[in-house]
Design an enzyme around this catalytic site. Structure first.
Site, PDB file in Angstrom:
ATOM      1  N   ALA A  10      24.341  31.989  20.282  1.00 34.55           N
ATOM      2  CA  ALA A  10      24.575  31.277  18.960  1.00 34.55           C
ATOM      3  C   ALA A  10      23.629  30.088  18.586  1.00 34.55           C
ATOM      4  CB  ALA A  10      25.980  31.010  18.999  1.00 34.55           C
ATOM      5  N   ARG A  15      14.308  23.562  19.694  1.00 32.43           N
ATOM      6  CA  ARG A  15      13.305  23.295  20.352  1.00 32.43           C
ATOM      7  C   ARG A  15      12.255  24.234  20.012  1.00 32.43           C
ATOM      8  NH1 ARG A  15      16.146  21.665  25.765  1.00 32.43           N
ATOM      9  NH2 ARG A  15      17.753  23.114  24.561  1.00 32.43           N
ATOM     10  N   LYS A  22      16.225  32.116  18.460  1.00 25.92           N
ATOM     11  CA  LYS A  22      15.437  32.050  19.615  1.00 25.92           C
ATOM     12  C   LYS A  22      15.371  33.395  20.391  1.00 25.92           C
ATOM     13  CE  LYS A  22      17.065  29.413  22.917  1.00 25.92           C
ATOM     14  NZ  LYS A  22      17.298  28.150  23.654  1.00 25.92           N
ATOM     15  N   ASN A 228      13.450  27.355  26.091  1.00 23.10           N
ATOM     16  CA  ASN A 228      13.890  26.260  24.983  1.00 23.10           C
ATOM     17  C   ASN A 228      12.717  25.981  24.114  1.00 23.10           C
ATOM     18  OD1 ASN A 228      16.587  26.228  26.059  1.00 23.10           O
ATOM     19  ND2 ASN A 228      15.810  24.947  27.906  1.00 23.10           N
ATOM     20  N   ARG A 334      -5.368  55.530  15.007  1.00 17.64           N
ATOM     21  CA  ARG A 334      -3.923  55.085  14.678  1.00 17.64           C
ATOM     22  C   ARG A 334      -3.147  56.292  14.267  1.00 17.64           C
ATOM     23  NH1 ARG A 334      -3.543  54.203   8.987  1.00 17.64           N
ATOM     24  NH2 ARG A 334      -5.484  54.497   7.631  1.00 17.64           N
ATOM     25  N   ASN A 378     -19.715  68.558  15.052  1.00 15.16           N
ATOM     26  CA  ASN A 378     -20.438  67.231  15.017  1.00 15.16           C
ATOM     27  C   ASN A 378     -20.255  66.449  13.454  1.00 15.16           C
ATOM     28  OD1 ASN A 378     -22.701  65.722  16.413  1.00 15.16           O
ATOM     29  ND2 ASN A 378     -23.451  66.083  14.007  1.00 15.16           N
ATOM     30  N   ASN A 387      -9.207  61.767   1.603  1.00 12.13           N
ATOM     31  CA  ASN A 387      -7.796  62.505   1.830  1.00 12.13           C
ATOM     32  C   ASN A 387      -6.785  61.821   0.879  1.00 12.13           C
ATOM     33  OD1 ASN A 387      -8.037  59.890   2.935  1.00 12.13           O
ATOM     34  ND2 ASN A 387      -6.229  60.209   4.065  1.00 12.13           N
TER      35      ASN A 387
HETATM   36  C1  UD1 Z   1      22.315  25.117  29.472  1.00 11.84           C
HETATM   37  C2  UD1 Z   1      23.114  24.424  30.578  1.00 11.84           C
HETATM   38  C3  UD1 Z   1      22.297  23.904  31.675  1.00 11.84           C
HETATM   39  C4  UD1 Z   1      21.582  24.775  32.333  1.00 11.84           C
HETATM   40  C5  UD1 Z   1      20.629  25.692  31.306  1.00 11.84           C
HETATM   41  C6  UD1 Z   1      19.941  26.808  31.739  1.00 11.84           C
HETATM   42  C7  UD1 Z   1      25.112  23.629  29.234  1.00 11.84           C
HETATM   43  C8  UD1 Z   1      25.698  22.425  28.366  1.00 11.84           C
HETATM   44  N1  UD1 Z   1      24.020  23.247  30.022  1.00 11.84           N
HETATM   45  O1  UD1 Z   1      21.592  24.132  28.687  1.00 11.84           O
HETATM   46  O2  UD1 Z   1      23.069  23.011  32.624  1.00 11.84           O
HETATM   47  O3  UD1 Z   1      20.755  24.274  33.267  1.00 11.84           O
HETATM   48  O4  UD1 Z   1      21.582  26.160  30.002  1.00 11.84           O
HETATM   49  O5  UD1 Z   1      19.171  27.462  31.124  1.00 11.84           O
HETATM   50  O6  UD1 Z   1      25.828  24.816  29.371  1.00 11.84           O
HETATM   51  N2  UD1 Z   1      24.741  28.374  22.936  1.00 11.84           N
HETATM   52  C9  UD1 Z   1      25.706  29.032  22.205  1.00 11.84           C
HETATM   53  N3  UD1 Z   1      26.651  27.950  21.575  1.00 11.84           N
HETATM   54  C10 UD1 Z   1      26.563  26.898  21.485  1.00 11.84           C
HETATM   55  C11 UD1 Z   1      25.607  26.335  22.276  1.00 11.84           C
HETATM   56  C12 UD1 Z   1      24.697  27.058  23.063  1.00 11.84           C
HETATM   57  O7  UD1 Z   1      26.080  30.191  22.029  1.00 11.84           O
HETATM   58  O8  UD1 Z   1      27.091  25.993  20.875  1.00 11.84           O
HETATM   59  C13 UD1 Z   1      24.061  29.406  23.613  1.00 11.84           C
HETATM   60  C14 UD1 Z   1      22.414  29.234  23.304  1.00 11.84           C
HETATM   61  O9  UD1 Z   1      22.202  30.113  22.308  1.00 11.84           O
HETATM   62  C15 UD1 Z   1      21.688  29.652  24.378  1.00 11.84           C
HETATM   63  C16 UD1 Z   1      22.430  29.286  25.725  1.00 11.84           C
HETATM   64  O10 UD1 Z   1      24.080  29.278  25.026  1.00 11.84           O
HETATM   65  O11 UD1 Z   1      21.533  30.999  24.830  1.00 11.84           O
HETATM   66  C17 UD1 Z   1      22.451  27.872  26.434  1.00 11.84           C
HETATM   67  O12 UD1 Z   1      22.298  27.046  25.595  1.00 11.84           O
HETATM   68  P1  UD1 Z   1      20.951  25.794  25.459  1.00 11.84           P
HETATM   69  O13 UD1 Z   1      21.324  24.954  24.197  1.00 11.84           O
HETATM   70  O14 UD1 Z   1      19.847  26.672  25.490  1.00 11.84           O
HETATM   71  O15 UD1 Z   1      21.568  25.044  26.473  1.00 11.84           O
HETATM   72  P2  UD1 Z   1      20.388  24.253  27.714  1.00 11.84           P
HETATM   73  O16 UD1 Z   1      20.281  22.974  27.125  1.00 11.84           O
HETATM   74  O17 UD1 Z   1      19.454  25.164  28.100  1.00 11.84           O
HETATM   75 CA    CA Z   2      18.631  27.020  27.329  1.00 13.91          CA
END
Ligand code: UD1
Ligand code: CA
Length: 458
Positions: A10, A15, A22, A228, A334, A378, A387
């Site tokens: 979500a 980043r 993403k 990220n 293609r 050929n 076409n």
């Molecule tokens: C998170 C972990 C971190 C870990 C890393 C590994 C937390 C707080 N931190 O950090 O410890 O090392 O993943 O990759 O969990 N997401 C939601 N809803 C939200 C927030 C995030 O669905 O409200 C989803 C994001 O889309 C993503 C995943 O959760 O797919 C991780 O979120 P992200 O913000 O990437 O966390 P990190 O900072 O990478």
């Molecule tokens: Ca992440």
């Protein structure tokens, strides 16, 4: 005992600096989330729920071909703990194990995932997390241990200098006992640097309650790399490519420069095929044995037989090339093009929805579209099948052994009979019977001394 998968997807992915969600960015030709789904499917979960939020509609549409996926919308996105909490109604009354995956961690292997579930269930832990020892832990949550035991997980932004030095990282992949899980997640506070509800905080909470928690270290840290940023996307893509290239080389394929060979995961290549530098082979492409694919070639969703040579800078999409074919340089094949055994396609030739029969040749500067060309035909330089009449695409048939002289236009629909000749510079508007000669250019005129006369008049 049931196993339920939840995939978090979500988040905004700030980043990435992208208009696209993403988890729809691609690694090895596949969106990140598809890698995660593929890996999740191998443990045959009773249910799979995806938490969507940012651009939820785009994501749901992209995943619509999948059956049996549940979607839960998290709005607003208040952190990973909050993301899990919104799945509570969907999982109401379920028991057993909840496996939590991150949509942005695409390389998790089925083996590692199975191992997580098995260890989690056999130890009877309340929470298990996959971790890895890495040289550069930057950006990840750190695993803080007391003795052997995991004590808590601290996010980089909240970590002290000494905690930042910890090289054991949180993968964001967990197994939880469903029993009591949501009540515990509800007790997580957002008192941290990001004012978010952190799911990793659950480990400290469980520890305090005296519940069993464990960290399982994976042997290959690449498997839990999260994405990220674009730089991490590139780094993970490289890992996948390196693995694929290593696998192909081990199976007898020569890859001259693995650093510049871009070969998707599902591609198969036969022994003794040589892949030169700077080649992309994508999608569901198969290539036979003893082929040579030269630099600058891109092949997508195509089937290539044995001993085929593709010279430099060809684009081949959705085409079939039989054994001993030779293509290029600079050819464009293609859309259901079918080049039969021993045929030749030369430079600046485009083929679309065309069958080029066995042993036939189209060596220079030619467009063949919607054409069915027999064997040993050929096609002279500069031949064009006209076409398209502005409304419809019309077929051209050229039967076995015909000879099309250079710079001819074949206005479709039209048939050139077996063995017929078309003189150079002919515009064909009607069928040519087998064995006939067709010419449309007028008799050549020569005016002697024309140049000299013109100069004198000036
Ligand atoms: C998170 C972990 C971190 C870990 C890393 C590994 C937390 C707080 N931190 O950090 O410890 O090392 O993943 O990759 O969990 N997401 C939601 N809803 C939200 C927030 C995030 O669905 O409200 C989803 C994001 O889309 C993503 C995943 O959760 O797919 C991780 O979120 P992200 O913000 O990437 O966390 P990190 O900072 O990478
Ligand atoms: Ca992440």
């Amino acid at each position: 005992m049931g196993t339920h998968v939840v995939i978090l997807a979500a988040g905004k992915g700030t980043r990435m600096k992208s208009a696209r969600p993403k988890v729809l960015h691609r690694v090895a030709g596949q969106p990140l989330i598809e890698h995660v789904l593929a890996s999740a499917a191998t443990i045959h979960p009773n249910s799979t729920t995806i938490v969507i939020g940012h651009q939820a509609d785009v994501l749901e549409r992209a995943l619509s071909p999948h059956q049996n996926l549940g979607f839960v919308v998290q709005e607003p996105q208040l952190g990973t703990a909050h993301a899990l909490l919104v799945t509570e109604p969907a999982l109401h009354g379920q028991t057993g194990t909840l496996v939590l995956l991150s949509g942005d961690v695409p390389l998790l292997s089925p083996r590692t995932l199975r191992n997580l579930v098995e260890q989690h269930q056999s130890t009877g832990a309340a929470a298990s997390v996959l971790t890895a020892m890495v040289d550069d832990p930057q950006g990840y949550g750190r695993i803080v241990r007391s003795g052997e035991q995991i004590a808590r997980i601290v996010e980089e932004k909240d970590a002290t200098a000494s905690e930042r030095a910890i090289r054991e990282i949180n993968s964001g992949i967990y197994a939880f006992a469903l029993e009591g899980l949501f009540d515990a997640v509800r007790s997580i506070a957002a008192e941290n640097a990001q004012n978010e509800y952190y799911l990793p905080d659950l480990f400290a909470i469980y520890r305090t309650k005296g519940l069993g928690v464990q960290a399982i270290i994976v042997s290959n840290a690449d498997e839990i790399r999260g994405i990220n940023s674009r730089a991490e996307l590139a780094a993970v893509s490289r890992v996948v490519r390196d693995e694929k290239n290593a696998e192909l080389m081990a199976a007898g394929v020569t890859i001259e420069d693995p650093a510049t060979a871009y070969i998707d995961r599902d591609v198969t290549i036969g022994v003794d095929t040589i892949v030169h530098p700077g080649v992309s082979i994508e999608g569901r492409t198969t290539i036979g044995a003893g082929c040579e694919i030269h630099s600058g070639v891109r092949i997508v969703d195509s089937q290539i037989g044995d001993r085929v040579t593709v010279l430099n800078h060809c684009l081949i999409t959705n085409a079939r090339l039989a054994d001993d074919v030779r293509i290029g340089p600079f050819a464009h094949l293609r859309n259901e093009t079918d080049v039969r055994a021993n045929a030749r396609v030369g430079n600046f030739v485009e083929l679309k929805k065309t069958v080029l029969g066995a042993g036939s040749k189209a060596n220079h500067l030619t467009y063949l579209g919607d054409a069915t060309i027999g064997e040993k035909v050929n096609i002279g330089a500069g031949t064009i099948t006209c076409n398209y009449d502005g409304t419809n695409k019309n077929p051209t048939v050229i039967e076995d052994g015909a000879f099309i002289g250079s710079d001819s236009q074949l206005i479709a629909p039209v048939t050139i009979g077996a063995g017929a000749y078309v003189g150079s510079g002919t515009t064909i508007r009607a069928d040519v019977p087998a064995g006939a000669l067709a010419i449309s250019a007028g008799r050549q005129r020569v005016i002697e001394n024309w140049v000299v006369e013109r100069k004198r008049k000036k």
